[in-house]
Scaffold this motif. Structure first.
Motif, PDB file in Angstrom:
ATOM      1  N   SER A 265       0.644  -1.398  -0.318  1.00  0.00           N
ATOM      2  CA  SER A 265       0.182   0.105   0.179  1.00  0.00           C
ATOM      3  C   SER A 265       0.843   1.182   0.515  1.00  0.00           C
ATOM      4  O   SER A 265       1.989   0.913   0.160  1.00  0.00           O
ATOM      5  N   VAL A 266       0.148   2.317  -0.240  1.00  0.00           N
ATOM      6  CA  VAL A 266       1.279   3.697  -0.314  1.00  0.00           C
ATOM      7  C   VAL A 266       1.636   4.053   1.196  1.00  0.00           C
ATOM      8  O   VAL A 266       2.735   4.662   1.602  1.00  0.00           O
ATOM      9  N   THR A 267       0.493   3.847   2.033  1.00  0.00           N
ATOM     10  CA  THR A 267       1.080   3.938   3.381  1.00  0.00           C
ATOM     11  C   THR A 267       2.769   3.373   3.760  1.00  0.00           C
ATOM     12  O   THR A 267       3.169   3.494   4.479  1.00  0.00           O
TER      13      THR A 267
ATOM     14  N   ILE B 278      -1.618   1.987  -5.597  1.00  0.00           N
ATOM     15  CA  ILE B 278      -2.395   3.244  -6.667  1.00  0.00           C
ATOM     16  C   ILE B 278      -3.154   2.459  -6.812  1.00  0.00           C
ATOM     17  O   ILE B 278      -3.717   2.924  -7.495  1.00  0.00           O
TER      18      ILE B 278
ATOM     19  N   LEU C 183     -11.600   6.424  -4.057  1.00  0.00           N
ATOM     20  CA  LEU C 183     -10.918   7.021  -2.893  1.00  0.00           C
ATOM     21  C   LEU C 183     -12.983   6.909  -1.886  1.00  0.00           C
ATOM     22  O   LEU C 183     -13.520   8.163  -2.715  1.00  0.00           O
TER      23      LEU C 183
ATOM     24  N   ASP D 206     -11.462   9.756   2.761  1.00  0.00           N
ATOM     25  CA  ASP D 206     -10.100   9.329   2.104  1.00  0.00           C
ATOM     26  C   ASP D 206      -9.061  10.306   1.505  1.00  0.00           C
ATOM     27  O   ASP D 206      -8.375  10.887   1.792  1.00  0.00           O
ATOM     28  N   LYS D 207      -9.973  10.857   0.371  1.00  0.00           N
ATOM     29  CA  LYS D 207      -9.730  12.150  -0.913  1.00  0.00           C
ATOM     30  C   LYS D 207     -10.136  13.103  -0.552  1.00  0.00           C
ATOM     31  O   LYS D 207      -8.644  13.587  -0.356  1.00  0.00           O
TER      32      LYS D 207
ATOM     33  N   VAL E 211      -5.979  13.354   1.191  1.00  0.00           N
ATOM     34  CA  VAL E 211      -5.127  12.934   0.227  1.00  0.00           C
ATOM     35  C   VAL E 211      -4.674  14.181   0.047  1.00  0.00           C
ATOM     36  O   VAL E 211      -3.832  15.065  -0.583  1.00  0.00           O
ATOM     37  N   GLU E 212      -5.748  15.556  -0.680  1.00  0.00           N
ATOM     38  CA  GLU E 212      -5.626  16.332  -1.005  1.00  0.00           C
ATOM     39  C   GLU E 212      -4.875  17.774  -0.069  1.00  0.00           C
ATOM     40  O   GLU E 212      -3.656  18.259  -0.474  1.00  0.00           O
TER      41      GLU E 212
ATOM     42  N   LEU F 246      -2.577  16.133   2.022  1.00  0.00           N
ATOM     43  CA  LEU F 246      -1.287  15.239   1.947  1.00  0.00           C
ATOM     44  C   LEU F 246      -0.594  16.172   0.550  1.00  0.00           C
ATOM     45  O   LEU F 246       0.860  16.984   0.599  1.00  0.00           O
ATOM     46  N   SER F 247      -1.943  17.169   0.034  1.00  0.00           N
ATOM     47  CA  SER F 247      -0.425  17.014  -1.964  1.00  0.00           C
ATOM     48  C   SER F 247      -0.174  18.503  -1.494  1.00  0.00           C
ATOM     49  O   SER F 247       0.842  18.930  -2.601  1.00  0.00           O
TER      50      SER F 247
ATOM     51  N   ILE G 108       5.232  15.518  -0.196  1.00  0.00           N
ATOM     52  CA  ILE G 108       5.057  14.581  -0.570  1.00  0.00           C
ATOM     53  C   ILE G 108       5.341  14.773  -2.196  1.00  0.00           C
ATOM     54  O   ILE G 108       5.164  13.706  -3.322  1.00  0.00           O
TER      55      ILE G 108
END
Length: 392
Positions: free
Chosen positions: A294-296, A352, A356, A360-361, A364-365, A367-368, A373
């Protein structure tokens, strides 16, 4: 590059040839093809002589060494590839020196000067004697990677010719009913001599009366009709050593068809067929496995379980692992034909997600917008990726 010829074929020998037969066959080849004999030949003749001499010397270097010969008999060329052979970097040396070093005192011939007086080396049969050989049998066995890793015992059921029990393989009830063929005098061949404008030509053909056996039966056995053989279904058990590869051929001497009149049995040739593994790819002794994380896990690092031949093993995923990273587990591959273990290469791919959920989305937004990142791989990271990607 021309395909290699079987070493026994190169020296004109049968498998099971004695040490003296091997020496004699090589001596005969050396006398014929050593470059010293062709100094006055054409360029084409010299080149051919060099190639033939190198081929014979390579065959002798393997068959004269008990360990190399055993590996060659079992694995073919794969069993001796990579082993040092004859070194001709300094030239071919003197033929006299070669023969004296290898065969001085062999057979009581004394010196080798002049190359005269030599004939009939190795494997010559005496008048009236002919040893027949049974046909070889070829079969296939399927192996899993797990069986290849440890070696295994297998068995096959075969139909093969065996000596008739009623006549003990003679082809006749009484030994006196088996006589030497009067046409060929037991040689199994007849000679034809023809005279022409270019001189006398001598040729040989299989004897029409005995079919090349050298013996004729006057009162055939009723059970085997004079052949001395009967078809019999039998089970053959054998061991397959660890590290074999797809297409390898193991030779079980004497497990083929029996020969008539008490001749030498043929061989059983076992061809290895490797079954595809659901998780591993194989290249020689090395194994390759792809794992998706996973990404994490890739960002934060984690510990995962990797399947290995013989049992799973823990593997630590370092924080910041890039997709495509290859981790090498030394000694976790398969044994090769020399008993050395290969490696297991684990390729890490980062999953990936395509969709989402709302929360979760949003995460991630958020974090972007972080600078850590955003992709900005260092030169070292790129070089590592390019290096490791060669494995897949």
């Amino acid at each position: 590059m021309a395909e290699k010829r079987d070493y026994y074929e190169v020296l004109g020998l049968q498998k099971g040839a004695s040490e003296d037969d091997i020496k004699g066959a090589y001596r005969k080849a050396a006398l014929k093809w050593h470059p010293d004999r062709w100094v006055n030949g054409s360029d084409a003749e010299k080149k051919k002589a060099e190639e033939m001499f190198k081929e014979a010397s390579e065959a002798y270097s393997v068959l004269s060494d008990p360990q190399k010969r055993a590996r060659y008999d079992q694995f073919g060329f794969a069993g001796v590839d990579g082993q040092p052979g004859p070194d001709f970097s300094g030239g071919f040396g003197s033929l006299d020196d070669l023969l004296n070093n290898l065969f001085g005192g062999f057979g009581g011939f004394g010196g080798f000067g002049g190359f005269g007086g030599f004939g009939g080396f190795g494997g010559q049969r005496q008048q009236g004697q002919r040893v027949l050989r049974g046909r070889d049998i070829r079969t296939r066995v399927r192996l899993t990677l797990e069986e290849i890793a440890t070696g295994c015992d297998k068995e096959v059921v075969l139909e093969r010719n065996r000596p008739c029990p009623d006549c003990d393989g003679r082809g006749a009830k009484n030994a006196s009913d088996v006589k030497t063929c009067p046409t060929c005098n037991g040689s199994g061949q007849v000679q034809h001599i023809a005279n022409s404008l270019f001189g006398r030509t001598v040729s040989y053909a299989t004897c029409p009366q005995c079919g090349g056996e050298g013996k004729v039966v006057s009162n055939p056995c009723g059970t085997c009709k004079g052949s001395g053989l009967l078809r019999k279904k039998e089970t053959v058990r054998f061991h397959i050593p660890a590290g074999v590869e797809n297409g390898m051929q193991l030779t079980l001497q004497g497990e083929g068809h029996s020969a008539p009149r008490g001749g030498v049995n043929g061989d059983l040739l076992v061809v290895i067929e490797e079954l595809a593994h659901p998780q591993f790819k194989r290249d020689g002794a090395n194994l390759f496995y792809t794992r998706v994380v996973s990404v994490t896990d890739a960002i934060l690092g984690s510990e995962i379980s990797i399947p290995c031949i013989g049992g799973a093993q823990k593997l630590k995923i370092e924080a910041g692992t890039q997709s495509g990273t290859v981790v090498r587990l030394r000694g976790k591959g398969l044994p090769d034909s020399y008993g050395r273990n290969g490696d297991l290469y684990v390729k890490i791919l980062v999953w990936i997600p395509r969709k989402l959920r709302g929360s979760d989305k949003e995460a991630v937004e958020r974090l972007s917008s972080s600078e850590s990142i955003k992709p900005d791989p260092s030169r070292e990271d790129r070089a590592l990726f390019e290096k490791e990607s060669q494995y897949f």
